[in-house]
Design an enzyme around this catalytic site. Structure first.
Site, PDB file in Angstrom:
ATOM      1  N   LYS A   1      33.049  31.495  31.403  1.00  0.00           N
ATOM      2  CA  LYS A   1      33.266  31.190  29.983  1.00  0.00           C
ATOM      3  C   LYS A   1      34.141  29.955  29.751  1.00  0.00           C
ATOM      4  O   LYS A   1      33.648  28.843  29.894  1.00  0.00           O
ATOM      5  CB  LYS A   1      33.794  32.440  29.286  1.00  0.00           C
TER       6      LYS A   1
ATOM      7  N   ASP B   1      37.619  40.984  36.841  1.00  0.00           N
ATOM      8  CA  ASP B   1      36.683  40.154  36.092  1.00  0.00           C
ATOM      9  C   ASP B   1      37.445  39.598  34.894  1.00  0.00           C
ATOM     10  O   ASP B   1      37.657  40.286  33.905  1.00  0.00           O
ATOM     11  CB  ASP B   1      35.480  40.996  35.656  1.00  0.00           C
TER      12      ASP B   1
ATOM     13  N   PHE C   1      31.704  45.646  31.186  1.00  0.00           N
ATOM     14  CA  PHE C   1      30.661  44.632  30.997  1.00  0.00           C
ATOM     15  C   PHE C   1      30.868  43.538  32.035  1.00  0.00           C
ATOM     16  O   PHE C   1      31.888  42.859  32.036  1.00  0.00           O
ATOM     17  CB  PHE C   1      30.669  44.020  29.589  1.00  0.00           C
TER      18      PHE C   1
HETATM   19  C1  LIG Z   1      30.545  37.337  29.381  1.00  0.00           C
HETATM   20  C2  LIG Z   1      30.999  38.169  30.512  1.00  0.00           C
HETATM   21  C3  LIG Z   1      30.301  38.201  31.728  1.00  0.00           C
HETATM   22  C4  LIG Z   1      28.984  37.489  31.933  1.00  0.00           C
HETATM   23  O1  LIG Z   1      29.050  36.124  31.752  1.00  0.00           O
HETATM   24  P1  LIG Z   1      27.673  35.296  31.514  1.00  0.00           P
HETATM   25  O2  LIG Z   1      28.110  33.880  31.533  1.00  0.00           O
HETATM   26  O3  LIG Z   1      27.124  35.746  30.199  1.00  0.00           O
HETATM   27  O4  LIG Z   1      26.770  35.654  32.638  1.00  0.00           O
HETATM   28  C5  LIG Z   1      30.830  38.942  32.766  1.00  0.00           C
HETATM   29  N1  LIG Z   1      31.974  39.626  32.610  1.00  0.00           N
HETATM   30  C6  LIG Z   1      32.668  39.625  31.451  1.00  0.00           C
HETATM   31  C7  LIG Z   1      33.941  40.388  31.360  1.00  0.00           C
HETATM   32  C8  LIG Z   1      32.200  38.917  30.362  1.00  0.00           C
HETATM   33  O5  LIG Z   1      32.864  38.947  29.213  1.00  0.00           O
END
Ligand SMILES: *Cc1c(COP(=O)(O)O)cnc(C)c1O
Length: 399
Positions: free
Chosen positions: A254, A225, A140
């Site tokens: 986040k 990520d 994700f």
């Molecule tokens: C939440 C998340 C994203 C996307 O972040 P947004 O602020 O919602 O665009 C990307 N990668 C990971 C691993 C995430 O948990």
């Protein structure tokens, strides 16, 4: 108005792109949130780990209020007096030479992809248009077109074609598959060190370090990520700190905004970051002084309150106690620090457990039907954790 009235408004006027639990939050403090009827809940989602510092942390709120009396937005057409100090703090916190601020997590991922592709062409010599990025199945990385072009979840990518080319999906937790897939056009390997949305999938020990070695040996950038796993969530500042696996680029988001503003960034060393030149990337709001003040305070809270250590030890306790709960449908408890999941048997409706937990005063959300993620703010107190574990036990024994 009552909770149901707000839910009705959402359904009446909103796009139906989420399926939230039937609970309305109107106020919050630290680990607790409250609905319009005055019922309080322990927040065990933390906005997908965006609220690691707890709701409305006084230090972060004070920084925001102070900055709101000075200047909130300048654009990058001018310098502001908050961005430099924030980026310095972020580099010191992460151990990298340079940072590039954006807003949402998905934008940080886009930025990392652009950095890797440019690096591939300008430094590695891959012809432009041929750059290839290896990613993992069940990843994700957000909701933009590039991110969903990497997705293997039809709910995420279905009927949004044409998709961005240049991504190769490989099994997660399989370093050999990565090694075999690297060719002359490969510029980067992009993975989450723990797959959050996939259900807190923790790879085998050594996987991240193997990826790092392979990437270094083959002249490919390693990109992690850490948007969900970063900033102390997994019991270390970053999930890769469990291994000798320093990536070339980290995607951050986040909790960088302390639950107050969307703030994201990539960090990398100058060798990579120098591919960005004036006009080649940007964002109107990225690096705005309000976000930078909030980001700085968010980092300070993580450090001052040693939230990595709290997360580590409370996480151990959480997994140990949940493992001990008798529940017929429970198959496994997994995670690191305070990023954990209970996996139930195939076909189990974890939604029903979430509704019961909500009724008992704890908010958590299922992912993939049969998995529930538990990720409270890292500032959770021992007493609150005990209260949460009692609720979880009371509900789980019924299933
Ligand atoms: C939440 C998340 C994203 C996307 O972040 P947004 O602020 O919602 O665009 C990307 N990668 C990971 C691993 C995430 O948990």
């Amino acid at each position: 108005m009552k909770s149901q009235d707000y839910i009705d408004l959402d359904l009446r006027f909103g796009a139906h792109n989420y399926h939230p639990l039937p609970v309305v939050i109107s106020t919050a403090k630290a680990c607790r949130v409250q609905d319009p009827e005055g019922k309080t809940y322990l927040d065990f989602l933390s906005a997908y780990s965006a609220v690691n510092q707890g709701h409305l942390h006084p230090h972060i709120v004070a920084a925001a209020e102070e900055q709101l009396r000075r200047v909130s937005l300048t654009s990058r057409a001018f310098h502001n007096d908050k961005m430099g100090p924030f980026l310095k703090a972020l580099c010191e916190f992460t151990g990298y030479e340079a940072a590039l601020p954006m807003n949402t997590g998905a934008e940080a991922v886009e930025t990392a992809i652009k950095a890797a592709r440019r690096w591939g062409t300008e430094i590695k010599g891959v012809p432009n248009g041929r750059q290839k990025i290896l990613c993992a199945e069940n990843n994700f990385h957000g909701r933009t077109l590039a991110a969903i072009s990497m997705s293997s979840d039809p709910d995420s990518y279905g009927n949004y074609g044409p998709y961005a080319p240049g991504f190769v999906k490989l099994p997660f937790d399989d370093a050999r598959a990565v090694e075999q897939a690297i060719d002359d056009d490969t510029v980067a390997v992009l993975v989450e060190p723990i797959q959050g949305e996939a259900g807190v999938v923790v790879p085998r020990e050594g996987y991240l370090a193997e990826l790092q070695k392979i990437c270094e040996a083959r002249g490919v950038l390693l990109v992690f990520d850490e948007i969900q796993t970063g900033f102390c969530r997994t019991g270390k500042r970053f999930a890769w700190h469990y291994e000798d696996a320093r990536p070339d680029i980290m995607c951050l988001g986040k909790a960088l905004g302390g639950g107050i503003l969307p703030i994201s960034a990539i960090v990398a060393d100058t060798e990579v970051m120098k591919v960005f030149t004036p006009g080649s990337h940007g964002s109107t709001f990225g690096g705005n002084p309000l976000a930078c003040a909030v980001g700085m305070a968010s980092l300070e809270v993580l450090e001052r309150e040693k939230l990595d250590q709290r997360s580590f030890s409370l996480g151990e306790q959480f997994r140990k106690e949940v493992e001990g709960i008798r529940c017929r449908s429970k198959r496994m408890v997994r995670g690191r620090g305070l990023l954990n999941a209970i996996v139930f048997q195939e076909g189990f409706r974890a939604w029903d457990v979430c509704v019961e937990l909500k009724n008992e005063g704890l908010l958590a959300k299922q992912t993939h039907g049969n998995i529930i993620r538990f990720a409270p703010p890292l500032v959770i107190q021992e007493k609150e954790m005990e209260e949460a574990l009692r609720i979880i036990e009371k509900v789980l024994v019924k299933f």
